[in-house]
Design a protein around this motif. Sequence first.
Motif, short mmCIF file in Angstrom:
data_model
loop_
_atom_site.label_atom_id
_atom_site.label_comp_id
_atom_site.label_asym_id
_atom_site.label_seq_id
_atom_site.Cartn_x
_atom_site.Cartn_y
_atom_site.Cartn_z
N PHE A 1 1.01 -1.24 -0.15
CA PHE A 1 -0.01 0.21 -0.25
C PHE A 1 0.77 1.29 -0.01
O PHE A 1 1.99 1.29 0.68
N ASP A 2 0.35 2.27 -0.71
CA ASP A 2 1.01 3.57 -0.36
C ASP A 2 0.29 4.56 0.68
O ASP A 2 -0.40 3.87 1.21
N GLY A 3 0.56 5.66 0.64
CA GLY A 3 -0.06 6.68 1.69
C GLY A 3 -1.30 7.10 1.79
O GLY A 3 -1.71 7.79 2.39
N ILE A 4 -2.12 7.00 0.23
CA ILE A 4 -3.17 7.69 0.11
C ILE A 4 -4.31 7.10 0.96
O ILE A 4 -5.11 8.06 1.60
N GLY A 5 -4.31 5.83 1.55
CA GLY A 5 -5.42 5.62 2.52
C GLY A 5 -5.22 6.31 3.93
O GLY A 5 -6.05 6.78 4.39
N ILE A 6 -4.08 6.49 4.19
CA ILE A 6 -3.78 7.51 5.33
C ILE A 6 -4.35 8.88 5.13
O ILE A 6 -5.09 9.15 6.01
N MET A 7 -4.03 9.19 4.06
CA MET A 7 -4.68 10.51 3.81
C MET A 7 -6.11 10.88 3.96
O MET A 7 -6.83 11.55 4.42
N ILE A 8 -6.49 9.71 3.05
CA ILE A 8 -8.13 9.80 3.04
C ILE A 8 -8.60 9.41 4.47
O ILE A 8 -9.63 10.15 5.08
N GLU A 9 -8.27 8.35 5.13
CA GLU A 9 -8.84 7.97 6.50
C GLU A 9 -8.51 9.05 7.83
O GLU A 9 -9.46 9.30 8.62
N GLN A 10 -7.54 9.82 7.61
CA GLN A 10 -7.24 10.78 8.64
C GLN A 10 -8.31 11.67 8.40
O GLN A 10 -8.64 12.63 9.49
N GLY A 11 -8.43 12.17 7.39
CA GLY A 11 -9.56 13.35 6.80
C GLY A 11 -10.85 12.93 7.36
O GLY A 11 -11.94 13.90 7.97
N ALA A 12 -11.13 11.64 7.20
CA ALA A 12 -12.56 11.02 7.40
C ALA A 12 -12.67 11.10 8.85
O ALA A 12 -13.78 11.17 9.40
N ALA A 13 -11.47 10.65 9.61
CA ALA A 13 -11.62 10.80 11.05
C ALA A 13 -11.72 12.15 11.81
O ALA A 13 -12.81 12.23 12.60
N SER A 14 -11.25 13.17 11.06
CA SER A 14 -11.53 14.55 11.52
C SER A 14 -12.94 15.13 11.28
O SER A 14 -13.63 15.65 12.13
N PHE A 15 -13.29 14.55 10.24
CA PHE A 15 -14.86 14.75 9.61
C PHE A 15 -15.73 14.33 10.41
O PHE A 15 -16.74 15.19 10.83
#
Length: 278
Positions: free
Chosen positions: A246-260
């Motif tokens: 895996f690359d880091g896109i998943g972290i970028m998406i899910e850290q945003g989703a967690a903030s949201f």
Amino acid sequence: MVGLMAYPIRHSMSPTMHNNSFAKLGLNGAYLCFEIGNDKLEGAVNAIRTLDMRGSNVSMPNKKEVIKYLDKLSPASKMCDAVNTIVNDHGTLTGYTTDGIGFVQSLKDEGISIKNKVMTLAGAGGAATPIAVQSALDGVKEIKIFNIKDDKWAQAEKNVKTIKENTDCKVSLTDLADQDAFKKAIAESDIYCDATGVGMKPLEDKTLVSDPSWFHKDMVVFDTVYAPRTTKLMKVAQKAGVKHVFDGIGIMIEQGAASFKLWTGKICQLITFVRLCF
Ligand code: NAD
């Protein structure tokens, strides 16, 4: 209204992600970037209260500096000594860190649980620290941290101490120069995560592991870099036949989703949206 306070920040994808999620869920919300460095941070954080904003994201250079202006910290934020999300509850500002949640959740999205797993983690900086802390809080059995002897070594030692004091996770720190230990650790691990940034510009053609035989097929190889989408490390892992790379896109998406979710209480559609963008 929620904000993002960082400098520089004009390149950020976050407004697009969050504003589309507000629209998709029919919420009357707006996400705005504010170019704020340490010098204007106190005023900007006070403005969250004054303007009755729901909160803000915080990025470099403000992730540590912002702590002194907040009322409370989440346990993970305390352990990381860093904040990337502020929530305003009627004037009380609480700091959270969602990068580690992003790591754990991005693996869950792929059907992978970190519980009782052994992980080798390269790095001890802004990405590696929340990854280590959240993984330890969420039940990883052991973390073998490797770092070079640079200015982040002290942070690596701090991460080991904090994890030992606050969780049941076994944790160790080894100099990355000890390549035999590094190779052995990876061989014994279920997850190898590189959170050093080696593999992105200006080190785009570099990797900490260049021999495919160091990996085994059933493990997870995770690179926190998201540009380029396929790093040198990922190519080596793919060559080794590793199933989960895996690359880091998943972290970028899910850290945003967690903030949201912290701001709205709702699960947003960031995953679908961002996957369409990349
Ligand atoms: P940082 O500067 O805070 O930490 C870098 C770490 O790598 C340190 O531990 C340092 O000692 C180590 N390091 C530096 N150069 C090295 C080298 N040549 N060899 C071995 N180790 C080396 O950086 P960061 O903010 O933690 O970012 C690291 C990577 O994670 C970057 O690629 C960044 O884009 C990525 N990141 C991704 C996300 C995401 O959402 N996917 C979030 C944050 C960071």
